[in-house]
Design an enzyme around this catalytic site. Structure first.
Site, PDB file in Angstrom:
ATOM      1  N   GLY A  90       0.854  -1.184   0.000  1.00  0.00           N
ATOM      2  CA  GLY A  90       0.000   0.000   0.000  1.00  0.00           C
ATOM      3  C   GLY A  90       0.887   1.229   0.000  1.00  0.00           C
ATOM      4  O   GLY A  90       1.875   1.291  -0.732  1.00  0.00           O
ATOM      5  N   GLU A  91       0.588   2.181   0.844  1.00  0.00           N
ATOM      6  CA  GLU A  91       1.375   3.415   0.960  1.00  0.00           C
ATOM      7  C   GLU A  91       1.849   3.525   2.402  1.00  0.00           C
ATOM      8  O   GLU A  91       1.047   3.760   3.316  1.00  0.00           O
ATOM      9  CB  GLU A  91       0.520   4.617   0.545  1.00  0.00           C
ATOM     10  CG  GLU A  91       1.143   5.968   0.797  1.00  0.00           C
ATOM     11  CD  GLU A  91       2.582   6.059   0.311  1.00  0.00           C
ATOM     12  OE1 GLU A  91       3.461   6.312   1.167  1.00  0.00           O
ATOM     13  OE2 GLU A  91       2.836   5.879  -0.894  1.00  0.00           O
ATOM     14  N   CYS A 128       5.955  -5.234   0.488  1.00  0.00           N
ATOM     15  CA  CYS A 128       6.145  -3.903  -0.099  1.00  0.00           C
ATOM     16  C   CYS A 128       6.090  -2.821   0.993  1.00  0.00           C
ATOM     17  O   CYS A 128       7.021  -2.685   1.769  1.00  0.00           O
ATOM     18  CB  CYS A 128       5.147  -3.672  -1.223  1.00  0.00           C
ATOM     19  SG  CYS A 128       5.610  -2.309  -2.321  1.00  0.00           S
ATOM     20  N   ILE A 132       5.818  -3.054  -7.366  1.00  0.00           N
ATOM     21  CA  ILE A 132       5.054  -1.833  -7.614  1.00  0.00           C
ATOM     22  C   ILE A 132       5.547  -0.761  -6.649  1.00  0.00           C
ATOM     23  O   ILE A 132       5.308  -0.842  -5.451  1.00  0.00           O
ATOM     24  CB  ILE A 132       3.534  -2.068  -7.431  1.00  0.00           C
ATOM     25  CG1 ILE A 132       3.046  -3.216  -8.329  1.00  0.00           C
ATOM     26  CG2 ILE A 132       2.758  -0.785  -7.712  1.00  0.00           C
ATOM     27  CD1 ILE A 132       1.630  -3.681  -8.023  1.00  0.00           C
ATOM     28  N   ARG A 133       6.255   0.225  -7.174  1.00  0.00           N
ATOM     29  CA  ARG A 133       6.855   1.278  -6.333  1.00  0.00           C
ATOM     30  C   ARG A 133       7.554   0.646  -5.118  1.00  0.00           C
ATOM     31  O   ARG A 133       7.383   1.067  -3.977  1.00  0.00           O
ATOM     32  CB  ARG A 133       5.788   2.281  -5.872  1.00  0.00           C
ATOM     33  CG  ARG A 133       5.214   3.115  -6.997  1.00  0.00           C
ATOM     34  CD  ARG A 133       4.134   4.058  -6.487  1.00  0.00           C
ATOM     35  NE  ARG A 133       4.656   5.003  -5.530  1.00  0.00           N
ATOM     36  CZ  ARG A 133       3.929   5.619  -4.594  1.00  0.00           C
ATOM     37  NH1 ARG A 133       2.646   5.356  -4.487  1.00  0.00           N
ATOM     38  NH2 ARG A 133       4.474   6.473  -3.765  1.00  0.00           N
ATOM     39  N   HIS A 135       4.953  -8.347  -4.326  1.00  0.00           N
ATOM     40  CA  HIS A 135       3.571  -8.639  -3.933  1.00  0.00           C
ATOM     41  C   HIS A 135       3.222 -10.106  -4.204  1.00  0.00           C
ATOM     42  O   HIS A 135       2.646 -10.421  -5.254  1.00  0.00           O
ATOM     43  CB  HIS A 135       2.607  -7.740  -4.719  1.00  0.00           C
ATOM     44  CG  HIS A 135       2.685  -6.298  -4.351  1.00  0.00           C
ATOM     45  ND1 HIS A 135       1.841  -5.706  -3.438  1.00  0.00           N
ATOM     46  CD2 HIS A 135       3.530  -5.317  -4.769  1.00  0.00           C
ATOM     47  CE1 HIS A 135       2.156  -4.423  -3.310  1.00  0.00           C
ATOM     48  NE2 HIS A 135       3.174  -4.166  -4.103  1.00  0.00           N
ATOM     49  N   GLU A 168       0.886 -11.743  -3.031  1.00  0.00           N
ATOM     50  CA  GLU A 168      -0.574 -11.925  -3.005  1.00  0.00           C
ATOM     51  C   GLU A 168      -1.188 -11.760  -4.395  1.00  0.00           C
ATOM     52  O   GLU A 168      -2.359 -12.065  -4.602  1.00  0.00           O
ATOM     53  CB  GLU A 168      -1.217 -10.947  -2.019  1.00  0.00           C
ATOM     54  CG  GLU A 168      -1.250  -9.491  -2.442  1.00  0.00           C
ATOM     55  CD  GLU A 168       0.053  -8.734  -2.193  1.00  0.00           C
ATOM     56  OE1 GLU A 168       0.044  -7.488  -2.337  1.00  0.00           O
ATOM     57  OE2 GLU A 168       1.079  -9.369  -1.863  1.00  0.00           O
TER      58      GLU A 168
END
Length: 199
Positions: free
Chosen positions: A49-50, A81, A138-139, A179, A181
């Site tokens: 997430g963030e 992440c 992802i990032r 990730h 998942e």
């Protein structure tokens, strides 16, 4: 042994995907948004997430201190992440005042591979697995430094980031930059469930 009860931090991030992955393994998994839900956990997943939003929301929902206490008290925890950043003791390129829950004796670099447009995927070797893992970044962060008790589980095999550590374990804690998942490969979640059962 009965299946452990695994909570998924659910204030922000890839919550449904982790619930599905654990459910597919027959593990009772549930969302954690409040301290009383955390108390039900034998183990916890901190999703992607963030990371800056995650720590702020954890503070707002009075979950930050109980989370940190459980993690430092030995509760098995798996971060993916942003979850890796949340578990790291030290962070590079964080925002001013960014907090982490800590527990993993690592330094992570936030958004190490670049912005959203620099997201990528590829096959990586994962310690103990006979076949590579297809990893989605992802990032994503990467691990800059490891403490002496931290075991690297996976590295980037080639390219500019070759050799960068993207999965680690320290005792009851594990984390991936990518990730797991996403997709149908359940081996990393199974690895974590086995860790929980052994703890």
């Amino acid at each position: 042994m009965a299946s452990p009860s695994i909570g998924v931090f659910a204030l922000q991030g890839d919550v449904r995907e982790h619930l599905r992955a654990l459910g597919d393994l027959g593990v009772p998994a549930f969302t954690v948004r409040r301290p009383e839900e955390l108390e039900r956990c034998d183990a916890l997943v901190l999703p992607g997430g963030e990371s800056t939003t995650m720590y702020k929301l954890a503070r707002s929902f009075d979950l930050f201190e109980p989370l940190a206490a459980r993690i430092h008290g030995g509760m098995p925890t798996f971060g993916t992440c942003a979850g890796m950043i949340m578990l790291a003791d030290r962070i590079e390129d964080g925002i001013a005042g960014q907090e982490t829950l800590g527990g993993l004796d690592i330094t992570v670099r936030r958004n190490a591979f670049g912005r959203q447009v620099d997201s990528f995927e590829g096959d990586i070797e994962f310690d103990g697995f006979s076949e590579p893992v297809h990893a989605v970044f992802i990032r994503a962060p990467w691990v800059e430094t490891l403490g002496p008790d931290v075991q690297p589980l996976a590295t980037i095999p080639s390219g500019e980031a070759a050799g960068r550590i993207v999965a680690v374990r320290q005792g009851n804690l594990m984390a991936t930059s990518f990730h797991p998942e996403v997709g149908s490969d359940d081996r990393i979640h199974r690895y974590f469930v086995d860790l929980v059962k052994q703890s």
